[in-house]
Every structure is written in C-alpha cells, then in structure tokens.
Scaffold this motif. Structure first.
Motif, mmCIF file in Angstrom:
data_model
loop_
_atom_site.group_PDB
_atom_site.id
_atom_site.type_symbol
_atom_site.label_atom_id
_atom_site.label_comp_id
_atom_site.label_asym_id
_atom_site.label_seq_id
_atom_site.Cartn_x
_atom_site.Cartn_y
_atom_site.Cartn_z
ATOM 1 N N LEU A 133 33.564 -2.809 -3.450
ATOM 2 C CA LEU A 133 33.866 -3.758 -4.514
ATOM 3 C C LEU A 133 33.122 -5.051 -4.209
ATOM 4 N N ALA A 134 32.569 -5.697 -5.228
ATOM 5 C CA ALA A 134 31.787 -6.908 -4.996
ATOM 6 C C ALA A 134 32.152 -8.001 -5.995
ATOM 7 N N ALA A 135 32.412 -9.192 -5.457
ATOM 8 C CA ALA A 135 32.540 -10.401 -6.265
ATOM 9 C C ALA A 135 31.223 -11.145 -6.107
ATOM 10 N N GLY A 136 30.332 -10.999 -7.073
ATOM 11 C CA GLY A 136 29.005 -11.580 -6.964
ATOM 12 C C GLY A 136 28.201 -11.253 -8.200
ATOM 13 N N LEU A 137 26.892 -11.318 -8.085
ATOM 14 C CA LEU A 137 26.014 -11.065 -9.214
ATOM 15 C C LEU A 137 25.010 -9.985 -8.856
ATOM 16 N N VAL A 138 24.745 -9.070 -9.783
ATOM 17 C CA VAL A 138 23.737 -8.031 -9.611
ATOM 18 C C VAL A 138 22.864 -8.024 -10.858
ATOM 19 N N THR A 139 21.542 -7.907 -10.678
ATOM 20 C CA THR A 139 20.612 -8.098 -11.783
ATOM 21 C C THR A 139 20.042 -6.792 -12.320
#
Length: 496
Positions: free
Chosen positions: A390-396
C-alpha cells in the motif's frame, strides 16, 4: 415461480476471497449452496467489517434496497466488533440493546429491525471459534472478551426480539475440542506450503490462519448452519437438503492447484553492511533498493540512494541522467528507506516530502509504503517484484498521476481522482500511514488537497508471514528529501 432469496452478511468468516494461499481462505457463506435447495443465495459479506462498519459499505445499501418480504437475512458478525482498538469497528457486547454503543444495538437497529420492517426474516449466527492451540475457548478464541461475551449477547438479543439464533460458537467449540488442535486446524486457511524431501509440497503448519476457514472448513460450517436450521421453527428449514452429508477431508481439503512455493528469506538486518548511499543514522532504519532496477540496484552507478543525511532527514530515490527503476503494471523497482516491524504492531508513520529531482516520466513515483516483503541482497537486472503493498504517494503515467495506489496479487491499482499533471521539482507533500489492527489508512496532502483511503484486511502476510516493512520510497529519476519523519508503535493489533 421465483425462488426466495437468502441474503448473507458478515465478516471474513462468511465472505468470499481470491487468495494465492496453499489452502486459500473461504467464508462459510460461499458454501451454503451445498446444503440448500430452491433458494437463491446472495453473499454480501465483506472481510474485515463489523456490524458497525458494514453499514458504510455499498453492499449494505444494496441489501437495504433489495430486501423484500419473505426474503431471509443471515447475519454473521462478531469477530471485528470485538476490536476495541478500532473505534470504526468496535461495539461493546457488555452493554444492553438500548445503548447505542452496544453490539446488540448495532445488530438490532442496522439489520434486524430493517429486515422486520420489510417483512423479511432475520437469522442471527454467533461467530465461529478461532481454533486454539491449547483448546481453550473460555477467552478470545471463544469470543469472551473484557468487553463482554459476544456469543451471549447474540443469544440474549435473539430471545428478546424473538429472532432465530444459530449458535456456531458452541458448535465449533465442541467440534474443535473433540478433534484437538492438529485436526481442527485442517478446517483453516494455510498461507504457505513447503517442500518435503521428495519435493512434494505439504502445508507449512507454522502459517495456519487460526481465524479464517479454508474450503473444507467453510463447507463444514455451512453443514452446521443447515443442521442447526433444521432444529428450529424458522421457515428457512424448508429449503435445506433432505439429507445433509458432512464434508470429508479426503474430498474437500484440496490444496490450491496454482500454488507455488515462494523462495524468500526475511532480511537479516543485524548482518547488513550497507554501502555509503544506503547508510542510515537512526537505529531501526535501513536503506536498500531492489527489483526491476535496470541493473544491480546497490551499484552506485545506477543512481539509487536511500540514505539518512541528517538525523530524521532522508534522501531517497534514483538520480543521474539515466532513469531506472519503475512502478509498472508488471513489476516494481525502487529505493526504499524502511523499518522492519512485527506483523502484530499498530503504528503511525508520517513525513514531509520535498522533490529534489524529477525526470517527468511515466512509471515514476514516491511516498510512504507499507509492504509484505523487503530485500537487501543484490537483485539481478529485471528482477520481477510484484509483492503486495500500500502506498501513500504519487505514481505517474505519461501525463497524469494517482495520489494513492497499491499492488495486490501482482496487479497494480491506482485510486481516483486521477490528477492531470505530473509532480515537479520543489513540490512538497505531507504523507501519513496509520495501521490499527486490520485497518490501514493512507493519507497524502498535496497542493492543499488531502487524499486518503482506508484499506481493511489487506493481505500483507503472503510472503513474509511474520513481519511488515514500512518506509519511504522513490524511483525512476525521482529523488525526494523526507523530513519531519515520525514513526511510533502505538500498540499491538488484536488480530483478525
């Protein structure tokens, strides 16, 4: 003539799953069809939910919209209502039905009363026991807690409101005590298999899930449900099979045919001697890079860095002219500054992120990550890493990005809303992950907007069965300075 409908609601002991386990998880709601006839069964149960939290779900709205006269509603909550560490799910079994904080109130007001108002027929099920190594069902394994006896609360509510109760707690307790732990655990899911000397795969008994059922166990509980219904005056008894045949181990205890033994070793951090660009200062933090990194991830020439540059300030990412690493649909490769934590730990991790470098390319990202496994050994070029995280962040992507994302069973999922621009150098974000029992909340505040998502009962034990790994990541031409890093253990999870 249209058949009546049996709606089934409850938690993970009732719901369906899609597991890669050796003996995958099954809820008993998935096996009721083996013992009933001339009735449609609609299983709306959801893993990780309680009688309190389920009302926030789309499945609850669907139930309330479609339930009609003469339908049946089978209610199987209890396991997660016990979670006193989680205010979103906890209900108190010691309080009376008139108390809005009570388990009885939640069951009656949210399920029994609406069913009766619609002239449907509610049926209460007490929660199945958790299989206990010591055959002790006088405490948590039998749902007797400091906040009351959840079985007793359901029995009393059934008497007060004249609602049929199926006592699955007592029935599973008797069966488990009769069989003993080694036989009773055959009803339960098992995460992993292992090789015997002849390369035959057998269940790894160290990974038995003491809460969740496997297909054999789910069918046995469904058999109990039908058997107990036959002993009542509930009209549902008319839809049970005339002859109920108990499931058999040799026919119903079948391993997952697609299961593959994973070759994984928990990182031996006490032996880790990181290179300069992976060194940390604060005890408990470690730096690494792994996965699809376009070369050996720890070689400095590839640009990966996961280093604590000052106490509490970390530089993480992939720098240099050539962009390497990725978060793609089919594999991951990233730099990661992390902590290894026990699978039973509740925690909070927060940090401020400032972007020092970005290549403005797709498959790049940064943020906080909570993952199943971690690697500190060298991984070869194009190593495929598709573990759950799980990730709290940004992916492009090419020209857009998602604020929160996760990978589950090798598939990458991006949460909405989709942002129609890419992050830039000097952008800042506030990041947070909080774990309370089975609930994991991801939060990202970016350009004045807070994005958050709560995940319940997310599988972080499929590969490393004892630990999780949480920390800061960045990849593919992105370098981030993480400051104000605050990590704390907030207690122990009460489990599933």
């Amino acid at each position: 003539m249209k058949h009546p409908i049996l709606y089934v609601i409850g938690d993970s002991t009732v719901s369906s799953f899609n597991d890669p386990y050796y003996y995958p998880r099954y809820g008993y709601g998935t096996k009721l069809e083996c013992y009933f006839k001339n009735i449609e069964i609609v299983n709306l149960a959801l893993s990780g939910r309680s009688s309190k939290s389920f009302i926030e779900e789309e499945n609850y709205k669907k139930l309330m919209m479609n339930l009609k006269p003469n339908d049946f509603l089978m209610i199987g909550f209890g396991h997660n209502d016990e979670k006193s560490d989680d205010p979103l799910r906890f209900t108190d079994a010691s309080k009376p039905v008139e108390d809005k904080l009570s388990f009885s109130y939640s069951l009656y007001e949210h399920y029994i009363k609406p069913a009766l108002d619609k002239k449907a027929i509610p049926i209460l099920c007490t929660p199945i026991c958790r299989v206990d190594l010591k055959n002790d069902y006088t405490k948590n394994s039998g749902h007797i807690t400091p906040n009351g006896d959840y079985r007793e609360a359901i029995l009393n509510l059934g008497k007060q409101k004249n609602v049929t109760v199926l006592d699955l707690t007592l029935a599973t307790k008797h069966q488990y005590m009769k069989l003993g732990y080694l036989e009773a655990m055959k009803y339960h899911a098992t995460i992993a298999g292992k090789y015997e000397k002849d390369n035959h795969i057998v269940p790894d008994l160290a990974t038995v899930d003491t809460t969740h059922l496997n297909a054999y166990g789910a069918k046995y509980i469904a058999y109990l449900v039908a058997s107990l219904i036959k002993q009542t005056n509930c009209p549902l008894k008319e839809y049970t099979l005339d002859q109920l045949v108990e499931p058999r181990e040799e026919l119903d205890l079948v391993p997952n045919p697609a299961y593959k033994v994973r070759v994984y070793e928990t990182p031996k951090l006490e032996e880790y001697q990181p290179k300069e660009h992976f060194k940390t200062l604060t005890e408990g933090w470690y730096g690494t890079a792994f996965g699809d990194c376009g070369g050996m991830p720890d070689e400095e020439e590839h640009g990966f860095v996961a280093k604590e540059i000052n106490l509490g300030t970390f530089c993480v990412g992939q720098k240099g002219n050539a962009v390497k690493g990725k978060i793609s649909l089919i594999s991951d490769g990233l730099a990661f500054c992390f902590r290894k934590i026990d699978a039973t730990d509740n925690f909070i991790l927060s940090a401020k992120a400032k972007i020092l470098q970005t290549a403005l390319v797709k498959q790049a990202g940064f943020g906080l990550m909570l993952r199943d496994d971690c690697y500190i050994q060298q991984k070869a070029n194009n190593e495929i890493i598709t573990s759950n995280f799980l990730a709290a962040g940004l992916v492009t992507t090419d020209v857009t990005m998602s604020p929160i994302f996760y990978r589950e069973q090798a598939e990458l999922h991006k949460e909405e809303p989709l942002l129609d621009f890419l992050y830039q150098k000097d952008d800042v974000a506030d990041l947070r992950i909080e774990r309370v029992g089975q609930s994991m909340k991801m939060s990202l505040t970016y350009k004045g907007i807070c994005y958050s998502k709560n995940y319940v009962d997310f599988d972080l034990l499929a590969i490393d069965h004892n630990y999780m790994y949480v920390g800061m990541f960045a990849t593919r031409g992105t370098v981030v300075e993480f400051s104000d890093v605050d990590f704390k253990i907030t207690g122990k999870s009460q489990g599933a």
